[in-house]
Design a protein around this motif. Structure first.
Motif, PDB file in Angstrom:
ATOM      1  N   ASN A 200      32.212  47.982  49.066  1.00 44.95           N
ATOM      2  CA  ASN A 200      31.767  46.893  49.933  1.00 44.95           C
ATOM      3  C   ASN A 200      32.814  46.691  51.029  1.00 44.95           C
ATOM      4  OD1 ASN A 200      29.384  46.057  48.461  1.00 44.95           O
ATOM      5  ND2 ASN A 200      30.777  45.227  46.920  1.00 44.95           N
ATOM      6  N   GLY A 201      32.360  46.550  52.268  1.00 43.21           N
ATOM      7  CA  GLY A 201      33.284  46.251  53.354  1.00 43.21           C
ATOM      8  C   GLY A 201      34.012  44.946  53.107  1.00 43.21           C
ATOM      9  N   GLY A 202      35.311  44.924  53.379  1.00 45.90           N
ATOM     10  CA  GLY A 202      36.112  43.720  53.177  1.00 45.90           C
ATOM     11  C   GLY A 202      36.742  43.614  51.805  1.00 45.90           C
ATOM     12  N   ALA A 203      36.368  44.478  50.868  1.00 44.30           N
ATOM     13  CA  ALA A 203      36.960  44.441  49.528  1.00 44.30           C
ATOM     14  C   ALA A 203      38.447  44.767  49.597  1.00 44.30           C
ATOM     15  CB  ALA A 203      36.257  45.434  48.615  1.00 44.30           C
ATOM     16  N   HIS A 204      39.225  44.201  48.690  1.00 40.70           N
ATOM     17  CA  HIS A 204      40.677  44.402  48.687  1.00 40.70           C
ATOM     18  C   HIS A 204      41.078  45.614  47.857  1.00 40.70           C
ATOM     19  CE1 HIS A 204      42.055  40.767  50.796  1.00 40.70           C
ATOM     20  NE2 HIS A 204      40.938  40.243  50.327  1.00 40.70           N
ATOM     21  N   ILE A 205      42.253  46.142  48.169  1.00 40.62           N
ATOM     22  CA  ILE A 205      42.850  47.246  47.427  1.00 40.62           C
ATOM     23  C   ILE A 205      44.081  46.706  46.712  1.00 40.62           C
ATOM     24  CG2 ILE A 205      43.740  49.594  47.558  1.00 40.62           C
ATOM     25  CD1 ILE A 205      40.833  49.168  48.571  1.00 40.62           C
ATOM     26  N   VAL A 206      44.202  47.001  45.413  1.00 41.24           N
ATOM     27  CA  VAL A 206      45.334  46.522  44.625  1.00 41.24           C
ATOM     28  C   VAL A 206      45.919  47.683  43.816  1.00 41.24           C
ATOM     29  CG1 VAL A 206      44.460  44.161  44.453  1.00 41.24           C
ATOM     30  CG2 VAL A 206      43.825  45.835  42.706  1.00 41.24           C
ATOM     31  N   GLU A 207      47.196  47.541  43.467  1.00 40.87           N
ATOM     32  CA  GLU A 207      47.865  48.582  42.669  1.00 40.87           C
ATOM     33  C   GLU A 207      47.612  48.391  41.181  1.00 40.87           C
ATOM     34  OE1 GLU A 207      51.784  49.981  44.965  1.00 40.87           O
ATOM     35  OE2 GLU A 207      51.757  47.822  44.566  1.00 40.87           O
ATOM     36  N   GLU A 208      47.460  47.121  40.747  1.00 38.78           N
ATOM     37  CA  GLU A 208      47.177  46.817  39.348  1.00 38.78           C
ATOM     38  C   GLU A 208      45.942  45.937  39.261  1.00 38.78           C
ATOM     39  OE1 GLU A 208      50.508  45.236  37.291  1.00 38.78           O
ATOM     40  OE2 GLU A 208      51.885  46.816  37.945  1.00 38.78           O
ATOM     41  N   LEU A 209      44.983  46.347  38.466  1.00 42.91           N
ATOM     42  CA  LEU A 209      43.716  45.628  38.386  1.00 42.91           C
ATOM     43  C   LEU A 209      43.830  44.437  37.444  1.00 42.91           C
ATOM     44  CD1 LEU A 209      40.859  45.804  39.511  1.00 42.91           C
ATOM     45  CD2 LEU A 209      40.211  47.160  37.517  1.00 42.91           C
ATOM     46  N   ASP A 210      43.416  43.269  37.938  1.00 42.48           N
ATOM     47  CA  ASP A 210      43.407  42.050  37.125  1.00 42.48           C
ATOM     48  C   ASP A 210      42.148  41.272  37.493  1.00 42.48           C
ATOM     49  OD1 ASP A 210      43.784  39.683  35.788  1.00 42.48           O
ATOM     50  OD2 ASP A 210      45.871  39.405  36.414  1.00 42.48           O
ATOM     51  N   GLU A 211      41.056  41.551  36.785  1.00 44.32           N
ATOM     52  CA  GLU A 211      39.773  40.946  37.140  1.00 44.32           C
ATOM     53  C   GLU A 211      39.782  39.434  36.930  1.00 44.32           C
ATOM     54  OE1 GLU A 211      36.385  42.904  35.492  1.00 44.32           O
ATOM     55  OE2 GLU A 211      37.291  44.905  35.646  1.00 44.32           O
ATOM     56  N   ALA A 212      40.565  38.955  35.962  1.00 46.08           N
ATOM     57  CA  ALA A 212      40.595  37.518  35.680  1.00 46.08           C
ATOM     58  C   ALA A 212      41.392  36.754  36.728  1.00 46.08           C
ATOM     59  CB  ALA A 212      41.189  37.281  34.289  1.00 46.08           C
TER      60      ALA A 212
END
Length: 280
Positions: A200-212
């Motif tokens: 999705n356009g605008g979604a962020h990129i992270v090094e460690e995933l933390d859905e909460a």
């Protein structure tokens, strides 16, 4: 077009803004220049034709000029006729494919278009829309509005090869300021979905995933699509220190649309990186 005559083509949606920008610089910044700009948008009709058979289609319907690589190299211009109508043919490409833009007088646009369509039938010519064009530009890594957002520099987008080392240009006085050469600036990269799900356009990129508790964004997606050429979901993104991250893994984090997943950071040039399809 001549020693002192130029025709500038712009992105259609921003033609007015480009004209306004030129007039501002002539009135305020460089009033001493002996230059006049005039909008001739209403005088021209234009049709773009691209793909591996584009040159062959033109060769079958253009008279008065050759369109081979010697006569019409990349970024070249020739004059001829199509269906008896005087045309100017410019060889340039936004899609990364062999492509040409055919210009005629505005009143002859339909006639030239219909002649091109007829000439293209033996070559399976089809018309294409903005979504197809957008997909091809993402595959090629070409930048547009979402990447040229007023905050990025030519270096961020890997376009610094275009900047003159011999003379000043707009922005040259600022380009070496500390904040504009920092190693952690957002830089253009490509992304490949590793879970075979759309971006999705605008979604962020992270090094460690933390859905909460999503946090510590290192960048964001500027454009995305499914790539028919690669058979994958891909995206362009602006990521901190992006060029140094090629070949590494990260995650997309989009809590508003509940889209999380692994990605690979790659070059923004997904397809035909050496430009052979455009320059051949």
């Amino acid at each position: 077009l001549g020693e002192q005559e130029f025709l500038m083509t712009t992105t259609t949606a921003n033609a007015g803004k480009v004209m306004q920008h030129l007039e501002y610089f002539l009135d305020v910044v460089w009033p001493e220049l002996k230059v006049t700009v005039t909008s001739v948008t209403d005088e021209w009709a234009g049709a773009a034709i691209g793909g591996p058979n584009a040159r062959a289609i033109l060769a079958s319907c253009v008279t008065g000029t050759a369109v081979d690589n010697a006569a019409l190299p990349f970024m070249g211009i020739v004059h001829g006729q199509i269906a008896g109508v005087p045309v100017m043919i410019c060889r340039l490409s936004f899609s990364g494919e062999m492509a040409f833009e055919v210009y005629s007088g505005a009143g002859y646009g339909t006639r030239v278009w219909e002649a091109l369509i007829e000439a293209g039938k033996p070559f399976d010519l089809v018309t294409y829309g903005l979504e197809a064009l957008g997909t091809m530009r993402i595959e090629k890594g070409h930048v547009t509005g979402a990447e040229i957002d007023g905050r990025t520099t030519a270096r961020d987008l890997h376009l610094d090869w275009m900047l003159s080392k011999k003379k000043p240009f707009i922005g040259s006085a600022m380009m070496d300021r500390e904040g504009l050469v920092a190693s952690d600036r957002l830089q253009l990269v490509g992304l490949v979905s590793l879970d075979n799900r759309p971006f999705n356009g605008g979604a962020h990129i992270v090094e460690e995933l933390d859905e909460a508790n999503p946090h510590d964004s290192i960048g964001h997606i500027t454009a995305c699509c499914y790539s028919p050429a690669l058979g994958k979901y891909i995206a362009l993104a602006l990521v901190k220190g992006g060029k140094a991250r090629h070949g590494t893994r990260a995650f997309v984090s989009d809590p508003l649309r509940n889209r999380f997943g692994p990605i690979e950071i790659v070059s923004n040039h997904f397809y035909d990186p050496d430009g052979s399809r455009m320059h051949g």
